[in-house]
Design an enzyme around this catalytic site. Sequence first.
Site, PDB file in Angstrom:
ATOM      1  N   ASN A   9      40.182  44.077  33.249  1.00  0.00           N
ATOM      2  CA  ASN A   9      39.461  43.014  33.963  1.00  0.00           C
ATOM      3  C   ASN A   9      38.230  42.677  33.124  1.00  0.00           C
ATOM      4  O   ASN A   9      37.256  43.420  33.120  1.00  0.00           O
ATOM      5  CB  ASN A   9      39.066  43.515  35.351  1.00  0.00           C
ATOM      6  N   TRP A  10      38.312  41.555  32.430  1.00  0.00           N
ATOM      7  CA  TRP A  10      37.212  41.199  31.516  1.00  0.00           C
ATOM      8  C   TRP A  10      35.989  40.679  32.261  1.00  0.00           C
ATOM      9  O   TRP A  10      34.935  40.496  31.674  1.00  0.00           O
ATOM     10  CB  TRP A  10      37.682  40.141  30.515  1.00  0.00           C
ATOM     11  N   LYS A  11      36.147  40.374  33.526  1.00  0.00           N
ATOM     12  CA  LYS A  11      35.056  39.796  34.326  1.00  0.00           C
ATOM     13  C   LYS A  11      34.518  38.551  33.597  1.00  0.00           C
ATOM     14  O   LYS A  11      35.300  37.851  32.960  1.00  0.00           O
ATOM     15  CB  LYS A  11      33.997  40.860  34.608  1.00  0.00           C
ATOM     16  N   HIS A  94      38.557  41.853  44.415  1.00  0.00           N
ATOM     17  CA  HIS A  94      37.672  42.751  43.660  1.00  0.00           C
ATOM     18  C   HIS A  94      36.348  42.915  44.421  1.00  0.00           C
ATOM     19  O   HIS A  94      35.868  41.959  45.050  1.00  0.00           O
ATOM     20  CB  HIS A  94      37.415  42.184  42.258  1.00  0.00           C
ATOM     21  N   GLU A  96      33.418  42.857  43.480  1.00  0.00           N
ATOM     22  CA  GLU A  96      32.391  41.871  43.108  1.00  0.00           C
ATOM     23  C   GLU A  96      32.641  40.545  43.820  1.00  0.00           C
ATOM     24  O   GLU A  96      31.683  39.849  44.190  1.00  0.00           O
ATOM     25  CB  GLU A  96      32.360  41.716  41.576  1.00  0.00           C
ATOM     26  N   GLU A 166      39.093  51.200  43.585  1.00  0.00           N
ATOM     27  CA  GLU A 166      37.877  51.171  42.770  1.00  0.00           C
ATOM     28  C   GLU A 166      36.668  51.495  43.642  1.00  0.00           C
ATOM     29  O   GLU A 166      36.139  50.597  44.322  1.00  0.00           O
ATOM     30  CB  GLU A 166      37.677  49.779  42.164  1.00  0.00           C
ATOM     31  N   GLY A 172      31.097  50.230  36.540  1.00  0.00           N
ATOM     32  CA  GLY A 172      30.055  49.860  35.581  1.00  0.00           C
ATOM     33  C   GLY A 172      28.873  50.812  35.545  1.00  0.00           C
ATOM     34  O   GLY A 172      27.830  50.497  34.973  1.00  0.00           O
ATOM     35  N   SER A 213      34.575  52.923  35.652  1.00  0.00           N
ATOM     36  CA  SER A 213      34.152  53.679  34.470  1.00  0.00           C
ATOM     37  C   SER A 213      35.299  54.475  33.845  1.00  0.00           C
ATOM     38  O   SER A 213      35.096  55.583  33.338  1.00  0.00           O
ATOM     39  CB  SER A 213      32.961  54.591  34.803  1.00  0.00           C
ATOM     40  N   GLY A 234      37.204  47.825  33.358  1.00  0.00           N
ATOM     41  CA  GLY A 234      36.228  46.769  33.104  1.00  0.00           C
ATOM     42  C   GLY A 234      35.710  46.873  31.673  1.00  0.00           C
ATOM     43  O   GLY A 234      36.369  46.457  30.722  1.00  0.00           O
ATOM     44  N   GLY A 235      34.529  47.468  31.523  1.00  0.00           N
ATOM     45  CA  GLY A 235      33.831  47.504  30.233  1.00  0.00           C
ATOM     46  C   GLY A 235      34.696  47.915  29.044  1.00  0.00           C
ATOM     47  O   GLY A 235      34.674  47.250  27.995  1.00  0.00           O
TER      48      GLY A 235
HETATM   49  P1  13P Z   1      34.186  49.369  34.728  1.00  0.00           P
HETATM   50  O1  13P Z   1      35.422  49.937  34.049  1.00  0.00           O
HETATM   51  O2  13P Z   1      33.296  48.597  33.804  1.00  0.00           O
HETATM   52  O3  13P Z   1      33.474  50.412  35.529  1.00  0.00           O
HETATM   53  O4  13P Z   1      34.715  48.268  35.802  1.00  0.00           O
HETATM   54  C1  13P Z   1      35.719  48.610  36.670  1.00  0.00           C
HETATM   55  C2  13P Z   1      36.173  47.378  37.364  1.00  0.00           C
HETATM   56  O5  13P Z   1      35.470  46.834  38.198  1.00  0.00           O
HETATM   57  C3  13P Z   1      37.488  46.825  36.995  1.00  0.00           C
HETATM   58  O6  13P Z   1      37.879  45.857  37.903  1.00  0.00           O
END
Ligand code: 13P
Length: 257
Positions: A9-11, A94, A96, A166, A172, A213, A234-235
């Site tokens: 997920n590149w956000k 998600h 967010e 999640e 993050g 993470s 994510g990251g």
């Molecule tokens: P991180 O891997 O950056 O913690 O993000 C997880 C995430 O929200 C994937 O959707």
Amino acid sequence: MRRPIIAGNWKMNKSAAEAVDFVRDIRRDLNAITLADSVVCPPFIALQSVSEVLQATRIGVGAQNMHFAEAGAYTGEISTSMLKPYCQYVILGHSERRAYFAETNEDVNKKVKVALQSGLTPIVCVGESLEQNKAGLTHSFVSEQVQAALAGLSADDVNGCIIAYEPIWAIGTGLSASVEEAGRIIGLTVRGALSTAFGEDTAQTVRVQYGGSANPENIGDYMRHPDIDGALVGGASLKRDFVEMVRIAAEVKGIPA
Ligand code: 13P
């Protein structure tokens, strides 16, 4: 048998040009991994170009959100039929989106239904906040999220979904959930809710990812847990680390397509 699936997920990261450069860079190595599924989820603006670069590869493409209406006066939104030429997956609900854009369980449920109707595979996100975790509410909150997101679906429909657990406090933050905790929530809570609503066969068929993470150092441990089928990343998905994570997932419990 549940085939491992790692989704990135590149956000809100990478321009369309950067997205193309990145997938060109990882395409060959990622495509060489045959025993696990991989999916990249770039921002909307890069979906078309990324899907072109990944054509004729085994690498999937997903969107990060969509609207439940087919078309109409919804400024700034995007529908399934707009996504369909470029995507096979869509991330829904998600944390967010829920926190910053006020998405409710009901919205997520409508989106899941529309995504399935259009042939997109939903990656349905659930997970508790730090406060809920500390208050011992994780089980009840996550069970409710799973059942509400999938309400009104048939077991067959649900078999076509992926669920991502999640915990919000792990996203993050570098504070990943322990394998025991993630495995327990996925095994008992997520699969438990699936079993209650759709039967044990479905609970054992649906692929459930961990997210929060996740990185090349910890993915192997998550994958070794019998209830965890992959990760929503994510990251680490913005870098070549992503390829390494898919490689490790395939190595730990790869299954031929
Ligand atoms: P991180 O891997 O950056 O913690 O993000 C997880 C995430 O929200 C994937 O959707």
